[in-house]
Write an enzyme that holds these catalytic residues in place. Structure first.
Site, mmCIF file in Angstrom:
data_model
loop_
_atom_site.group_PDB
_atom_site.id
_atom_site.type_symbol
_atom_site.label_atom_id
_atom_site.label_comp_id
_atom_site.label_asym_id
_atom_site.label_seq_id
_atom_site.Cartn_x
_atom_site.Cartn_y
_atom_site.Cartn_z
ATOM 1 N N CYS A 194 -9.560 -7.714 0.471
ATOM 2 C CA CYS A 194 -10.526 -7.099 1.375
ATOM 3 C C CYS A 194 -11.376 -6.130 0.563
ATOM 4 O O CYS A 194 -10.866 -5.150 0.010
ATOM 5 C CB CYS A 194 -9.795 -6.375 2.502
ATOM 6 S SG CYS A 194 -10.883 -5.601 3.717
ATOM 7 N N CYS A 215 -19.180 3.225 14.313
ATOM 8 C CA CYS A 215 -18.296 2.649 15.335
ATOM 9 C C CYS A 215 -17.197 3.677 15.614
ATOM 10 O O CYS A 215 -16.551 4.181 14.692
ATOM 11 C CB CYS A 215 -17.702 1.333 14.851
ATOM 12 S SG CYS A 215 -18.952 0.045 14.558
ATOM 13 N N CYS A 233 -6.507 -2.609 9.191
ATOM 14 C CA CYS A 233 -7.892 -2.745 9.639
ATOM 15 C C CYS A 233 -8.357 -1.492 10.362
ATOM 16 O O CYS A 233 -7.696 -1.000 11.275
ATOM 17 C CB CYS A 233 -8.002 -3.949 10.565
ATOM 18 S SG CYS A 233 -9.675 -4.280 11.125
ATOM 19 N N CYS A 239 -19.837 4.398 5.774
ATOM 20 C CA CYS A 239 -20.581 3.501 6.656
ATOM 21 C C CYS A 239 -21.419 4.343 7.605
ATOM 22 O O CYS A 239 -20.959 5.365 8.109
ATOM 23 C CB CYS A 239 -19.634 2.605 7.458
ATOM 24 S SG CYS A 239 -20.485 1.359 8.469
ATOM 25 N N CYS A 280 -13.381 3.524 14.199
ATOM 26 C CA CYS A 280 -13.191 3.156 12.807
ATOM 27 C C CYS A 280 -13.109 4.401 11.928
ATOM 28 O O CYS A 280 -14.019 5.240 11.936
ATOM 29 C CB CYS A 280 -14.338 2.256 12.334
ATOM 30 S SG CYS A 280 -14.207 1.757 10.604
ATOM 31 N N GLU A 308 -12.162 1.944 -1.125
ATOM 32 C CA GLU A 308 -10.845 1.333 -1.089
ATOM 33 C C GLU A 308 -10.933 -0.191 -1.026
ATOM 34 O O GLU A 308 -11.807 -0.751 -0.359
ATOM 35 C CB GLU A 308 -10.045 1.888 0.095
ATOM 36 C CG GLU A 308 -9.717 3.361 -0.093
ATOM 37 C CD GLU A 308 -8.883 3.966 1.024
ATOM 38 O OE1 GLU A 308 -8.167 4.938 0.727
ATOM 39 O OE2 GLU A 308 -8.941 3.481 2.159
#
Length: 360
Positions: free
Chosen positions: A104, A115, A338, A111, A118, A91
């Site tokens: 962005c 975390c 975010c 990933c 996230c 994205e």
């Protein structure tokens, strides 16, 4: 298989053209056509010799990722899902503001850093994006958004804050950064390009030497015990090492401060004692803080800090002389805020940090 010229920055393209027996200025011409003008058809590159155009038609291509889906938010934010093959999608988000337009960009399919707050991290990890897949996001968005009435590009800033840890895909990310900064391509200043990292210290030191752009660090906790829990890479590069790396980075950075990103999680990291611990942690690092209200996603296990808690936290930092902003939540209605980017990831990690590899 044709060579995708989106994979090359100027030195790489110059070397490729040398292998074809072409002079270096041809690489600059082609780079300008591809990135400055957004042209993918070699036949339209009118100042190239016909023989070169015919040669490129046979052996090369300009192929960005294809668009799988597009969404527009009520606040003007736009999100694209890009097809990167093998049932994977990443994205890219465009965020308009009064004085700038920020894109962005993602650097990985998923990933591996895990975390806990996230959404991208919850999807697992498949692979690193190629240079063409990284810079192709900017190439495509520039074409999609066009220019303002004065002929200026809509996108004025780029942040490597999409899916993935940019510094875990070091070589490809730096090549893409070189294109963003090249006057023959996008011509952005180093101050307008930001790389965000969760704290891969050796790669931060390499970036300082190879391509120092603005730096943002995903901090999110003021002590090692808490950061070990919510940002697991901290177990490998604890806060003392991270702060020292930030100080070293500033020796060559285009800005005289590091931005620390800090997601606000109710009852986890948003108490006054956490703010006071932060003051002690960053006392020797010129910095500003960007407080990020947590953006919920299904089964996250977290809640966003209450507005009064965020204000109290902010005030403690500001009263000590720090510059603090609270990020406006943008694109929340299309899951573009975010921490919400999830894309479409065929997970290969089996949820283990052992798979984290920094490409050298």
């Amino acid at each position: 298989m044709p060579i995708n010229l989106l994979d090359y920055d100027l030195p790489g393209l110059t070397g490729y053209f040398a292998e074809l027996g072409e002079k270096p200025f041809r690489a600059k011409q082609v780079l300008r056509w591809i990135h400055h003008s957004g042209v993918s058809d070699f036949e339209q590159m009118s100042d190239l010799a016909k023989s070169l155009r015919e040669k490129l038609l046979q052996i090369a291509t300009v192929t960005p990722p294809k668009i799988m889906a597009e969404q527009a938010s009520s606040d003007g934010t736009r999100k694209w899902l890009l097809d990167v093959g093998s049932m994977n999608g990443v994205e890219t988000v465009y965020i308009p503001d009064d004085t700038r337009g920020t894109l962005c960009i993602s650097s990985q399919v998923g990933c591996a850093l895990e975390c806990t707050f996230c959404s991208t991290g919850r999807q697992g990890f498949n692979r690193n994006l190629s240079v063409a897949e990284i810079i192709g996001q900017l190439w495509w968005a520039n074409r999609a958004l066009g220019h303002d009435p004065k002929g200026n590009r809509i996108i004025t800033n780029v942040v490597m804050m999409g899916m993935g840890e940019p510094l875990a895909n070091y070589t490809n990310v730096v090549t893409a950064l070189n294109l963003m900064l090249d006057d023959n391509a996008y011509g952005l200043s180093r101050r307008r390009v930001t790389v965000s990292t969760s704290g891969l210290v050796p790669a931060m030191d390499r970036l300082r030497e190879d391509c120092p752009v603005a730096l943002a660090v995903s901090l999110h906790a003021p002590n090692d015990k808490l950061r070990d829990e919510i940002v697991p890479i901290n177990k490998k590069y604890p806060l003392a090492e991270l702060m020292a790396a930030c100080q070293r980075y500033l020796e060559k950075a285009p800005r005289d401060f590091v931005t620390f990103e800090y997601v606000m999680l109710e009852g986890v990291n948003d108490q006054p004692e956490h703010a006071r611990q932060l003051l002690a942690l960053v006392r020797d690092v010129p910095c500003k803080f960007n407080l990020i209200p947590f953006n919920p996603f299904p089964n996250s296990g977290y809640r966003c800090s209450r507005p009064e808690s965020i204000r109290r936290f902010r005030d403690i930092l500001m009263q000590a002389g720090l510059v603090v902003t609270t990020r406006k939540t943008r694109g929340e209605d299309i899951d573009a805020a975010c921490g919400q980017l999830a894309g479409q990831v065929q997970d290969k990690t089996k949820r283990t940090l052992r798979r984290i590899e920094v490409i050298q």
